[in-house]
Scaffold this motif. Sequence first.
Motif, PDB file in Angstrom:
ATOM      1  N   TYR A   1      10.998  83.732  65.633  1.00 34.06           N
ATOM      2  CA  TYR A   1      10.827  82.403  65.025  1.00 34.06           C
ATOM      3  C   TYR A   1      11.887  81.487  65.627  1.00 34.06           C
ATOM      4  O   TYR A   1      13.044  81.866  65.763  1.00 34.06           O
ATOM      5  CB  TYR A   1      11.012  82.488  63.510  1.00 34.06           C
ATOM      6  CG  TYR A   1      10.732  81.180  62.810  1.00 34.06           C
ATOM      7  CD1 TYR A   1       9.451  80.883  62.325  1.00 34.06           C
ATOM      8  CD2 TYR A   1      11.738  80.219  62.645  1.00 34.06           C
ATOM      9  CE1 TYR A   1       9.190  79.678  61.698  1.00 34.06           C
ATOM     10  CE2 TYR A   1      11.471  79.006  62.021  1.00 34.06           C
ATOM     11  CZ  TYR A   1      10.200  78.743  61.546  1.00 34.06           C
ATOM     12  OH  TYR A   1       9.931  77.546  60.929  1.00 34.06           O
TER      13      TYR A   1
ATOM     14  N   CYS B   1      13.454  77.483  65.308  1.00 41.41           N
ATOM     15  CA  CYS B   1      13.450  76.217  64.570  1.00 41.41           C
ATOM     16  C   CYS B   1      13.195  75.073  65.557  1.00 41.41           C
ATOM     17  O   CYS B   1      13.995  74.829  66.446  1.00 41.41           O
ATOM     18  CB  CYS B   1      14.786  75.986  63.872  1.00 41.41           C
ATOM     19  SG  CYS B   1      15.074  77.137  62.527  1.00 41.41           S
TER      20      CYS B   1
ATOM     21  N   CYS C   1      11.190  76.975  56.826  1.00 35.09           N
ATOM     22  CA  CYS C   1      11.290  78.033  57.839  1.00 35.09           C
ATOM     23  C   CYS C   1      11.132  79.417  57.207  1.00 35.09           C
ATOM     24  O   CYS C   1      10.549  80.311  57.811  1.00 35.09           O
ATOM     25  CB  CYS C   1      12.605  77.915  58.608  1.00 35.09           C
ATOM     26  SG  CYS C   1      12.643  76.415  59.617  1.00 35.09           S
TER      27      CYS C   1
ATOM     28  N   HIS D   1      21.664  75.423  57.484  1.00 34.06           N
ATOM     29  CA  HIS D   1      20.233  75.735  57.565  1.00 34.06           C
ATOM     30  C   HIS D   1      19.926  77.245  57.610  1.00 34.06           C
ATOM     31  O   HIS D   1      19.161  77.753  56.779  1.00 34.06           O
ATOM     32  CB  HIS D   1      19.612  75.008  58.756  1.00 34.06           C
ATOM     33  CG  HIS D   1      18.131  75.150  58.863  1.00 34.06           C
ATOM     34  ND1 HIS D   1      17.273  74.819  57.839  1.00 34.06           N
ATOM     35  CD2 HIS D   1      17.336  75.616  59.862  1.00 34.06           C
ATOM     36  CE1 HIS D   1      16.031  75.050  58.215  1.00 34.06           C
ATOM     37  NE2 HIS D   1      16.041  75.553  59.439  1.00 34.06           N
ATOM     38  N   HIS D   2      20.500  77.939  58.564  1.00 33.43           N
ATOM     39  CA  HIS D   2      20.153  79.360  58.697  1.00 33.43           C
ATOM     40  C   HIS D   2      20.749  80.211  57.564  1.00 33.43           C
ATOM     41  O   HIS D   2      20.143  81.197  57.132  1.00 33.43           O
ATOM     42  CB  HIS D   2      20.553  79.877  60.074  1.00 33.43           C
ATOM     43  CG  HIS D   2      19.681  79.314  61.159  1.00 33.43           C
ATOM     44  ND1 HIS D   2      20.029  79.301  62.491  1.00 33.43           N
ATOM     45  CD2 HIS D   2      18.454  78.716  61.092  1.00 33.43           C
ATOM     46  CE1 HIS D   2      19.057  78.720  63.189  1.00 33.43           C
ATOM     47  NE2 HIS D   2      18.104  78.363  62.367  1.00 33.43           N
TER      48      HIS D   2
ATOM     49  N   GLU E   1      18.301  79.786  54.894  1.00 36.67           N
ATOM     50  CA  GLU E   1      17.065  80.537  55.159  1.00 36.67           C
ATOM     51  C   GLU E   1      17.239  81.999  54.745  1.00 36.67           C
ATOM     52  O   GLU E   1      16.337  82.596  54.140  1.00 36.67           O
ATOM     53  CB  GLU E   1      16.712  80.498  56.652  1.00 36.67           C
ATOM     54  CG  GLU E   1      16.005  79.245  57.101  1.00 36.67           C
ATOM     55  CD  GLU E   1      15.523  79.377  58.539  1.00 36.67           C
ATOM     56  OE1 GLU E   1      15.082  80.472  58.933  1.00 36.67           O
ATOM     57  OE2 GLU E   1      15.615  78.380  59.285  1.00 36.67           O
TER      58      GLU E   1
HETATM   59 ZN   LIG Z   1      14.586  76.298  60.633  1.00 36.12          ZN
END
Ligand SMILES: [Zn+2]
Length: 500
Positions: A33, A35, A215, A240-241, A244
Amino acid sequence: MTQKQIREISVTNSMSGRKERLETRSPGKLTMYSCGPTVYNLIHIGNLRAGLTSDLFFRVFMRAGYDVTYVRNYTDVDDKIIKRAKEEGISSEELARKYTVEVEKDYHTAGLLEPTHKTTVTTHIAEIITLVERILAAGKAYVVDGEVLFSISDFPGYGKLSGKNIDDLVAGARVEVREMKRNPLDFSLWKPAKPGEPSWDSPWGKGRPGWHIECSAMSSKWLGEQIDVHHGGEDLIFPHHENEIAQSEAASGKAPFVKYWLHHVFVNMAKEKMSKSLGNVLTAQDFLKTYSGEFARYLLLSVHYRSIIEFGEEAVDQTLNSLQRIYEAKQKACEILARPLLLEAPEWAAFRTTCEKTRKDIDDAFANDFNTPGALASVFILIREFNRIAGSGAQGGNEAARFFIEIIEKDLGDILGVGQRPPGEALKDLQRIRGARQAAASGTAAVSKEEIEALIVERLESRKSKNFARSDEIRKDLLARGVILKDGPGGTTWEYGNIH
Ligand SMILES: [Zn+2]
């Protein structure tokens, strides 16, 4: 049935901070995956590096023998999109659609392969809502006034990717944080709708997803709850990560969400970190128009993904010279390949052995944490050897030339996407770029290939309508910018010349 042979690859995992041997969850298969961009504006060179880096990973994994499922998303609803849409006087949906088309054009020009799935937030609202419900059911989130917040105090692993200390973060958090949050670091999974903003029905009222949840939702839908590789820019590591991970692991109860986290670093332009918010930065579109897709690929991929690219004159000149060396050698090899077959001089037989070794060196370099400068270094050593033998006038060499071309086009080219054009055409393009740079340096405006071709058409039409003043003006104008037009029986051709 025998197991397909998979080449061993090592990658630098941001989670451990170390280089690790890649072992996917399911042998022979790899899920990845990446981003993708927020589509609120034209992308800049830094965003192009992001797209090209995941494209590089994708190609190397496929070359290694993996059956890769690769998802890249477009963030098509977010604060920046809403703001920009208001400025442009269109709906945020229209704005996102408009810039998605532009990004797709840039990616196409830059030769990016199509991911297995390209996803958008607005087509995954149902999955996002289901995921938020699961996080709530797991007791890792709470609802306040139509907003769903992730409770980081209920997720003990928070901070494991970024290595950040939660207490330090809380201490440093801004005080104006709304009191409704149990912890200042709690983040939005679902935001209530504000008037005039895009919104969807949900169990918590009308609203839209927070940034991070998309995500987690899209990767679990298309790749499963636990994936092999997740890529993004290093600026996404926190929050962000990190968020996630919290969301995905909270929802599934399974860890790790991602086995290998890969992050590329940024492009430094004139010593300033490139980011769209700075404004006035060179767009990818400007760059691709002035140079070419191949040129951009070389410039952005010849530097290792974990090293900063110093974008500037020097990088452009280096790219120009390197591509020139590759294509001049390829052109020579094409000439040798076309020669009548003669008894082969022993140097060429030895060269073929060198080609075998170079092929292995290139593969080893790419498999070693995507070491693109290493692969290129091997190729340039081979080019030097090829030029030496070709220059010595050694007889024969057709087979060696064929092997050499294959290394440029396949072993290097299939991964980096450079060296695959017919050499005559590529060299002409490099000459155009050189001319444009000289013209720019001498104060005259640079001129793109598209502009030259459009002017040639206009000149032809002017002549047909007997407007010779205009056709003459076009010729003189182009000449002043370093472009020489040549009229021949097959029409008008052009080239860059010296201006005197
Ligand atoms: Zn992302």
